[in-house]
Design a protein around this motif. Sequence first.
Motif, PDB file in Angstrom:
ATOM      1  N   SER A  61       0.809  -1.214   0.000  1.00 16.56           N
ATOM      2  CA  SER A  61       0.000   0.000   0.000  1.00 16.56           C
ATOM      3  C   SER A  61       0.845   1.269   0.000  1.00 16.56           C
ATOM      4  O   SER A  61       0.324   2.350  -0.284  1.00 16.56           O
ATOM      5  CB  SER A  61      -0.943  -0.005   1.207  1.00 16.56           C
ATOM      6  OG  SER A  61      -0.200  -0.063   2.410  1.00 16.56           O
ATOM      7  N   GLN A  62       2.123   1.150   0.339  1.00 13.77           N
ATOM      8  CA  GLN A  62       2.992   2.321   0.353  1.00 13.77           C
ATOM      9  C   GLN A  62       3.762   2.496  -0.955  1.00 13.77           C
ATOM     10  O   GLN A  62       4.522   3.460  -1.104  1.00 13.77           O
ATOM     11  CB  GLN A  62       3.994   2.214   1.515  1.00 13.77           C
ATOM     12  CG  GLN A  62       3.351   2.037   2.882  1.00 13.77           C
ATOM     13  CD  GLN A  62       2.367   3.137   3.220  1.00 13.77           C
ATOM     14  OE1 GLN A  62       2.635   4.311   2.942  1.00 13.77           O
ATOM     15  NE2 GLN A  62       1.234   2.770   3.816  1.00 13.77           N
ATOM     16  N   GLN A  63       3.580   1.555  -1.890  1.00 16.22           N
ATOM     17  CA  GLN A  63       4.302   1.629  -3.158  1.00 16.22           C
ATOM     18  C   GLN A  63       3.565   2.540  -4.142  1.00 16.22           C
ATOM     19  O   GLN A  63       2.334   2.681  -4.096  1.00 16.22           O
ATOM     20  CB  GLN A  63       4.463   0.233  -3.769  1.00 16.22           C
ATOM     21  CG  GLN A  63       5.116  -0.772  -2.844  1.00 16.22           C
ATOM     22  CD  GLN A  63       6.522  -0.351  -2.421  1.00 16.22           C
ATOM     23  OE1 GLN A  63       7.335   0.027  -3.261  1.00 16.22           O
ATOM     24  NE2 GLN A  63       6.798  -0.401  -1.131  1.00 16.22           N
ATOM     25  N   SER A  64       4.303   3.141  -5.052  1.00 16.23           N
ATOM     26  CA  SER A  64       3.680   3.980  -6.074  1.00 16.23           C
ATOM     27  C   SER A  64       3.008   3.137  -7.150  1.00 16.23           C
ATOM     28  O   SER A  64       2.063   3.581  -7.807  1.00 16.23           O
ATOM     29  CB  SER A  64       4.739   4.883  -6.713  1.00 16.23           C
ATOM     30  OG  SER A  64       5.783   4.103  -7.289  1.00 16.23           O
ATOM     31  N   LEU A  66       0.749   0.039  -7.753  1.00 12.42           N
ATOM     32  CA  LEU A  66      -0.152  -0.889  -7.087  1.00 12.42           C
ATOM     33  C   LEU A  66      -0.549  -2.024  -8.031  1.00 12.42           C
ATOM     34  O   LEU A  66      -0.467  -1.861  -9.262  1.00 12.42           O
ATOM     35  CB  LEU A  66      -1.403  -0.149  -6.612  1.00 12.42           C
ATOM     36  CG  LEU A  66      -1.171   0.947  -5.565  1.00 12.42           C
ATOM     37  CD1 LEU A  66      -2.451   1.732  -5.322  1.00 12.42           C
ATOM     38  CD2 LEU A  66      -0.671   0.342  -4.264  1.00 12.42           C
ATOM     39  N   ARG A  74      -6.262  -1.330  -7.374  1.00 10.40           N
ATOM     40  CA  ARG A  74      -5.969   0.082  -7.618  1.00 10.40           C
ATOM     41  C   ARG A  74      -6.403   0.972  -6.454  1.00 10.40           C
ATOM     42  O   ARG A  74      -6.071   2.152  -6.423  1.00 10.40           O
ATOM     43  CB  ARG A  74      -6.632   0.522  -8.904  1.00 10.40           C
ATOM     44  CG  ARG A  74      -8.119   0.681  -8.846  1.00 10.40           C
ATOM     45  CD  ARG A  74      -8.716   1.111 -10.184  1.00 10.40           C
ATOM     46  NE  ARG A  74      -8.882  -0.038 -11.094  1.00 10.40           N
ATOM     47  CZ  ARG A  74      -8.074  -0.307 -12.085  1.00 10.40           C
ATOM     48  NH1 ARG A  74      -7.053   0.458 -12.319  1.00 10.40           N
ATOM     49  NH2 ARG A  74      -8.289  -1.368 -12.855  1.00 10.40           N
ATOM     50  N   TRP A  75      -7.177   0.424  -5.492  1.00 14.42           N
ATOM     51  CA  TRP A  75      -7.653   1.221  -4.359  1.00 14.42           C
ATOM     52  C   TRP A  75      -6.901   0.908  -3.080  1.00 14.42           C
ATOM     53  O   TRP A  75      -7.321   1.337  -1.992  1.00 14.42           O
ATOM     54  CB  TRP A  75      -9.157   0.978  -4.156  1.00 14.42           C
ATOM     55  CG  TRP A  75      -9.979   1.331  -5.353  1.00 14.42           C
ATOM     56  CD1 TRP A  75     -10.577   0.457  -6.225  1.00 14.42           C
ATOM     57  CD2 TRP A  75     -10.282   2.639  -5.834  1.00 14.42           C
ATOM     58  NE1 TRP A  75     -11.230   1.144  -7.220  1.00 14.42           N
ATOM     59  CE2 TRP A  75     -11.071   2.495  -7.000  1.00 14.42           C
ATOM     60  CE3 TRP A  75      -9.958   3.923  -5.395  1.00 14.42           C
ATOM     61  CZ2 TRP A  75     -11.524   3.586  -7.735  1.00 14.42           C
ATOM     62  CZ3 TRP A  75     -10.427   5.003  -6.131  1.00 14.42           C
ATOM     63  CH2 TRP A  75     -11.199   4.834  -7.274  1.00 14.42           C
ATOM     64  N   MET A  76      -5.802   0.175  -3.167  1.00 17.57           N
ATOM     65  CA  MET A  76      -5.088  -0.231  -1.950  1.00 17.57           C
ATOM     66  C   MET A  76      -4.512   0.956  -1.174  1.00 17.57           C
ATOM     67  O   MET A  76      -4.363   0.883   0.048  1.00 17.57           O
ATOM     68  CB  MET A  76      -3.964  -1.220  -2.287  1.00 17.57           C
ATOM     69  CG  MET A  76      -4.441  -2.625  -2.590  1.00 17.57           C
ATOM     70  SD  MET A  76      -3.081  -3.800  -2.754  1.00 17.57           S
ATOM     71  CE  MET A  76      -2.463  -3.836  -1.067  1.00 17.57           C
ATOM     72  N   SER A  77      -4.164   2.018  -1.873  1.00 19.34           N
ATOM     73  CA  SER A  77      -3.611   3.174  -1.166  1.00 19.34           C
ATOM     74  C   SER A  77      -4.693   4.112  -0.660  1.00 19.34           C
ATOM     75  O   SER A  77      -4.391   5.105   0.002  1.00 19.34           O
ATOM     76  CB  SER A  77      -2.668   3.945  -2.096  1.00 19.34           C
ATOM     77  OG  SER A  77      -3.379   4.429  -3.230  1.00 19.34           O
ATOM     78  N   GLY A  83      -7.091  -3.725   0.576  1.00 17.97           N
ATOM     79  CA  GLY A  83      -5.997  -4.678   0.753  1.00 17.97           C
ATOM     80  C   GLY A  83      -6.493  -6.049   1.167  1.00 17.97           C
ATOM     81  O   GLY A  83      -6.008  -7.081   0.690  1.00 17.97           O
ATOM     82  N   VAL A 161      -3.376   1.752   6.125  1.00 19.86           N
ATOM     83  CA  VAL A 161      -3.986   2.722   5.207  1.00 19.86           C
ATOM     84  C   VAL A 161      -5.105   3.512   5.872  1.00 19.86           C
ATOM     85  O   VAL A 161      -5.232   4.713   5.654  1.00 19.86           O
ATOM     86  CB  VAL A 161      -4.518   2.007   3.947  1.00 19.86           C
ATOM     87  CG1 VAL A 161      -5.055   3.023   2.942  1.00 19.86           C
ATOM     88  CG2 VAL A 161      -3.420   1.174   3.304  1.00 19.86           C
TER      89      VAL A 161
END
Length: 459
Positions: A61-64, A66, A74-77, A83, A161
């Motif tokens: 979730s912290q990666q640019s 996903l 695509r909604w993990m962040s 997640g 998140v």
Amino acid sequence: MSSALAEAPAAVGPATAGAAGPADLLSSVRFEWVKLVSQWRVRIVLLACWLGPAIFIAIASQQSSLPSDTVFGRWMSATGWAGSLVVLGFSCSWVLPLITALVAGDVFAAEDRLGTWRHLVMAVRSPRRIFVAKALASTAVILVMEAGLAASSILGGVAAVGNHALVGLDGTVIDPGQAARSVLLSWACVVAASLAYAAVGLLGSVALGRSPMGLLVPALLAFGLQSAQLLPMPATVRLALPSQTFLAWRGLFTSPAQPGPLLVGLSVSLAWVVVATTLAYLLFVRRDFAGLTYDGAGLRLLLVGAVPLAVLTGASIAVVGAATPATGSGIQRPKVEQSVATSFAHLYRLQARELHRPDVTEEQLRTSASCYRAGSHGNDAGPGNDWRCVVSWHIPGATAVGTAIYQLDVAAEGRYVADGDGPREVNGYFQVHTPTGDAPNPLWQVDGLVDLSRTPSKG
């Protein structure tokens, strides 16, 4: 011979002589549970189930970049609930079938390899009780592993998140409370499919004895069904497979929900649990436990176990065909158009909020979609990556009609990804410029789900 052993007196010490009896069920289950969790491989898997999802979500979730090609990836962040659903989707494909193979697929075969059947029968004295104890203990271990996957993914996602709203598979914004209930219900529903695989594992473990094929039966079944789900099968066949529940939970994240495929999947899974467990039980209680050279029930009894499951599949297809209005692949142009228009309308309002534009209702937008398959010669149906849709909508107070183009990749199970193809200011970029900075563009790529179990609407 098995009945003779079942009636044979238990070997007891002087202090308990005359008071010996069959071991009670609770003690037998506890004994089998301890045997299972004492295995190092089971302990490692248990630890991985309880820690792995949280670690994965915290890192991903912290990666640019996903996993946008996965459902909710695509909604993990944006929310922690996404997640958990990404973990659920991956677990349904590989983790849950492998867990059932590791536990249920080996619970009887281990006694064959160790040569401990006669000692166990003498101690417990009832093959029936041994079977029930092993089945309950293996089921309990599988449930603890699945509970670990669910709890770890949910807690890890919310902690990493946050407890934010989730965007559903039709663009609906689901508030955190409803998202929590839907996520928990999804994890609960896939338990039925896991138990179906576990029952097949029990059957393979009983029928094939010390052969490693017993351990592989649930995994091979999962691989076969996964491969079958990729094929353009009729919707009635697809819905009648025991793996259907592993996909149908996605219908809980549309508005209104799509309960049809999920209810069919749950019914089929429970039928597999009953039939496979009954077959395993009948094979087990008829076994000759005194045979030192016993090495599985052999091909004949394997066929006795496989043929009823094949008959069950055929009966499920017939029942699903008669009980549901599903036709063909279940993917027809009217259903695709309606789904794309609905998702676009929901996400358009979300984009308007990000850009601080005046809110509009979906009735005001009057969104519609016109879709077709390239080269289909008018037969716009079925899965494929050659779907193309033009979405139109109205802005209150404006005379011009807005249009946007999407390229669709529609999977055989009804899930699709619509990739924006212009205009650039609507769906051309993955980010939009908001008054507070750049934000993900909800209209850039759209996830959707077509209900395979209903008839297409006209128009």
